[in-house]
Design a protein around this motif. Structure first.
Motif, short mmCIF file in Angstrom:
data_model
loop_
_atom_site.label_atom_id
_atom_site.label_comp_id
_atom_site.label_asym_id
_atom_site.label_seq_id
_atom_site.Cartn_x
_atom_site.Cartn_y
_atom_site.Cartn_z
N LEU A 1 -5.26 55.26 5.15
CA LEU A 1 -4.68 55.22 3.81
C LEU A 1 -3.19 55.53 3.84
CD1 LEU A 1 -7.51 57.05 1.85
CD2 LEU A 1 -7.14 54.59 2.06
N GLU A 2 -2.77 56.42 4.74
CA GLU A 2 -1.35 56.72 4.85
C GLU A 2 -0.58 55.49 5.31
OE1 GLU A 2 -1.85 61.49 5.91
OE2 GLU A 2 -1.42 60.04 7.50
N ALA A 3 -1.13 54.76 6.28
CA ALA A 3 -0.48 53.52 6.73
C ALA A 3 -0.44 52.49 5.60
CB ALA A 3 -1.21 52.96 7.94
N MET A 4 -1.54 52.37 4.87
CA MET A 4 -1.58 51.42 3.75
C MET A 4 -0.54 51.79 2.68
SD MET A 4 -5.68 50.91 3.26
CE MET A 4 -6.70 50.09 4.51
N ALA A 5 -0.41 53.09 2.41
CA ALA A 5 0.59 53.53 1.42
C ALA A 5 1.99 53.14 1.85
CB ALA A 5 0.49 55.04 1.24
N ALA A 6 2.24 53.11 3.15
CA ALA A 6 3.56 52.74 3.68
C ALA A 6 3.75 51.23 3.74
CB ALA A 6 3.74 53.34 5.07
N GLY A 7 2.74 50.46 3.35
CA GLY A 7 2.85 49.01 3.38
C GLY A 7 2.57 48.40 4.73
N THR A 8 1.84 49.10 5.57
CA THR A 8 1.55 48.63 6.93
C THR A 8 0.14 48.08 7.01
OG1 THR A 8 3.02 50.34 7.79
CG2 THR A 8 1.52 49.32 9.36
N PRO A 9 -0.05 46.84 7.49
CA PRO A 9 -1.40 46.29 7.61
C PRO A 9 -2.19 47.03 8.68
CG PRO A 9 0.21 44.82 8.61
CD PRO A 9 1.00 45.89 7.91
N VAL A 10 -3.51 47.10 8.46
CA VAL A 10 -4.37 47.96 9.28
C VAL A 10 -5.47 47.16 9.95
CG1 VAL A 10 -6.07 49.85 9.16
CG2 VAL A 10 -3.91 50.01 7.88
N VAL A 11 -5.71 47.48 11.23
CA VAL A 11 -6.90 47.03 11.96
C VAL A 11 -7.68 48.29 12.30
CG1 VAL A 11 -7.80 45.90 14.03
CG2 VAL A 11 -5.68 45.06 12.97
N THR A 12 -8.97 48.32 11.91
CA THR A 12 -9.74 49.53 12.16
C THR A 12 -11.18 49.19 12.52
OG1 THR A 12 -10.22 51.75 11.31
CG2 THR A 12 -10.47 49.91 9.76
N SER A 13 -11.96 50.22 12.72
CA SER A 13 -13.32 50.10 13.23
C SER A 13 -14.31 49.80 12.11
CB SER A 13 -13.69 51.42 13.92
OG SER A 13 -15.06 51.47 14.21
N ASN A 14 -15.40 49.17 12.49
CA ASN A 14 -16.48 48.91 11.53
C ASN A 14 -17.57 49.98 11.61
OD1 ASN A 14 -17.81 48.29 13.92
ND2 ASN A 14 -18.12 46.11 13.45
N ARG A 15 -17.21 51.18 12.10
CA ARG A 15 -18.19 52.25 12.30
C ARG A 15 -17.90 53.47 11.43
NH1 ARG A 15 -20.02 52.82 18.64
NH2 ARG A 15 -20.68 50.64 18.93
N SER A 16 -18.90 54.31 11.29
CA SER A 16 -18.88 55.60 10.59
C SER A 16 -18.23 55.44 9.21
CB SER A 16 -18.23 56.68 11.46
OG SER A 16 -16.89 56.42 11.75
N SER A 17 -17.27 56.28 8.88
CA SER A 17 -16.70 56.27 7.53
C SER A 17 -15.63 55.21 7.32
CB SER A 17 -16.08 57.64 7.24
OG SER A 17 -14.98 57.86 8.12
N LEU A 18 -15.16 54.56 8.38
CA LEU A 18 -13.96 53.74 8.27
C LEU A 18 -14.11 52.52 7.35
CD1 LEU A 18 -12.84 54.25 11.94
CD2 LEU A 18 -11.80 55.23 9.89
N PRO A 19 -15.23 51.79 7.39
CA PRO A 19 -15.39 50.72 6.40
C PRO A 19 -15.41 51.24 4.96
CG PRO A 19 -16.95 50.45 8.21
CD PRO A 19 -16.34 51.81 8.36
N GLU A 20 -15.98 52.42 4.75
CA GLU A 20 -16.02 53.04 3.43
C GLU A 20 -14.62 53.30 2.90
OE1 GLU A 20 -17.36 57.43 1.67
OE2 GLU A 20 -18.16 56.71 3.59
N ILE A 21 -13.75 53.78 3.77
CA ILE A 21 -12.40 54.12 3.34
C ILE A 21 -11.50 52.88 3.26
CG2 ILE A 21 -10.38 55.55 3.86
CD1 ILE A 21 -13.11 56.99 3.12
N ALA A 22 -11.64 51.97 4.19
CA ALA A 22 -10.77 50.79 4.22
C ALA A 22 -11.12 49.76 3.16
CB ALA A 22 -10.82 50.14 5.61
N GLY A 23 -12.40 49.67 2.80
CA GLY A 23 -12.81 48.61 1.88
C GLY A 23 -12.47 47.24 2.45
N ASP A 24 -11.94 46.36 1.59
CA ASP A 24 -11.56 45.01 2.05
C ASP A 24 -10.07 44.92 2.35
OD1 ASP A 24 -10.45 45.08 -0.47
OD2 ASP A 24 -11.23 43.13 -1.10
N ALA A 25 -9.43 46.09 2.54
CA ALA A 25 -7.97 46.12 2.70
C ALA A 25 -7.54 46.21 4.15
CB ALA A 25 -7.40 47.29 1.92
N ALA A 26 -8.46 45.99 5.10
CA ALA A 26 -8.13 46.05 6.53
C ALA A 26 -8.98 45.05 7.28
CB ALA A 26 -8.36 47.46 7.07
#
Length: 377
Positions: A294-319
């Motif tokens: 979320l900090e990276a997203m707030a800075a306007g930086t595109p994100v690549v992250t994991s499909n495990r644990s809490s990360l899909p919950e936090i990223a939604g469709d924004a990564a």
């Protein structure tokens, strides 16, 4: 009623750390600004320099337990004694264990925040693991706490998989993003850091170099990706454990010149790194929340992250979500993002909106209600 709350977090008095230390300070500031609860920070110990500790105590009325670092954890874990309110001059209504690590001895109404149960559910990712201590802390939480706060639904699911009887007292309260991460950082915060030249784009990965952060997977993926893109990799975060294989990867001749390992960086430098990075890569194997997304997203930086644990919950469709155990999938996502400006623009727009939906004010408002319910219950 405005309850007085013992806000117990060893991280509050620690000299370094992102993660739970950031959580402890951000939530403290948000609740203090909101009002409706009087927080009295407390910790078992501090490794701050004397002047820094004195300043923090003056600013926040931080209390240190007289039993010290080892004495506090041992006495509370083994004996459940002495109650922390006996060691504080304040008239307390509620005790909040902000970053559950070991039980907190108290006879006051208790609120416990659980960030993750990794040492119990994923012990392979945690060094110096003492699962019995966390087991005791968790048992105290589910047996005694008025509310057990989980910082994500993924963490709540872990709690309930072990203690389904606590379902009526487990509440998901997401963390927030500090407003400063949306603001333009001072580029001078990067002075002196080993970074690529200004005209060379870089991929940022932040966090301690521990196995669950999957930095080894990042390195293996970039063996493929860096053949097709001009980017460098910047690693921001302190050293971890079990690093032998990672050190070998970091020292390999075809990657060494394009990898910049910064170690622990200041909050100001991290903000500037987010803003300057071409993308933020965080294919972690396990996270209780994933605030850096979320900090990276707030800075306007595109994100690549994991499909495990809490990360899909936090990223939604924004990564872009990838299988963190598949270096080829990580590489493909990085290459795709490096070459598709339309995708970059879409993720920036979605990411900014996603970060805006997580606010510390919202977190503080919910926690204030939890304190008031505990005090009156």
């Amino acid at each position: 009623m405005t309850p007085t709350v013992a806000y117990f977090a060893n991280q509050f008095a620690a000299a370094e750390g992102h993660g739970m230390r950031r959580y402890a300070f951000e939530l403290y500031d948000a609740i203090t600004e909101l009002g409706g609860a009087q927080l009295v920070p407390a910790a078992g110990w501090s490794n701050l320099a004397p002047d820094a500790l004195s300043d923090l105590q003056t600013r926040t009325s931080l209390r240190l337990m007289k039993t010290g670092r080892k004495g506090t954890s041992l006495a509370w874990t083994l004996a459940g004694f002495p109650p922390m309110e006996w060691m504080m001059p304040d008239q307390l209504d509620v005790v909040h264990s902000v970053c559950m690590g070991y039980p907190v001895a108290t006879r006051k109404p208790l609120v416990v925040t659980i960030h993750d149960l990794g040492p119990l559910t994923h012990p392979e990712f945690f060094s110096h693991n003492r699962p019995w201590v966390m087991e005791r802390a968790l048992k105290q939480a589910v047996d005694k706490a008025a509310t057990v706060v989980a910082i994500s639904q993924a963490t709540a699911d872990e709690i309930l998989s072990l203690h389904p009887q606590a379902a009526d007292r487990v509440r998901v309260v997401h963390s927030g993003v500090a407003e400063r991460f949306f603001d333009e950082p001072d580029p001078a915060a990067l002075d002196g850091l080993d970074l690529p030249p200004d005209d060379v784009p870089f991929i940022l990965t932040a966090g301690s170099l521990n196995p669950r952060k999957n930095v080894l997977g990042v390195m293996q993926a970039l063996r493929h990706a860096l053949q097709d893109i001009p980017h460098h990799l910047v690693l921001a975060g302190g050293g971890g454990w079990d690093m032998e294989q990672l050190q070998q990867e970091l020292g390999s001749s075809d990657l060494a010149a394009r990898v910049h390992r910064l170690g622990f960086v200041s909050d100001e430098a991290l903000r500037a790194l987010y803003r300057r990075a071409a993308m933020y890569l965080h294919p972690s194997l396990y996270e209780g929340f994933g605030l850096t997304l979320l900090e990276a997203m707030a800075a306007g930086t595109p994100v690549v992250t994991s499909n495990r644990s809490s990360l899909p919950e936090i990223a939604g469709d924004a990564a872009l979500l990838v299988d963190p155990t598949d270096p080829n999938a990580i590489a493909e996502a990085v290459i795709r993002l490096a070459n598709d400006q339309g995708l970059v623009d879409t993720l920036r727009e979605k990411g900014f909106a996603r970060a805006r939906s997580f606010s510390w004010n919202k977190t503080a408002q919910t926690m204030k209600e939890i304190y008031q319910d505990a005090a009156s219950g």
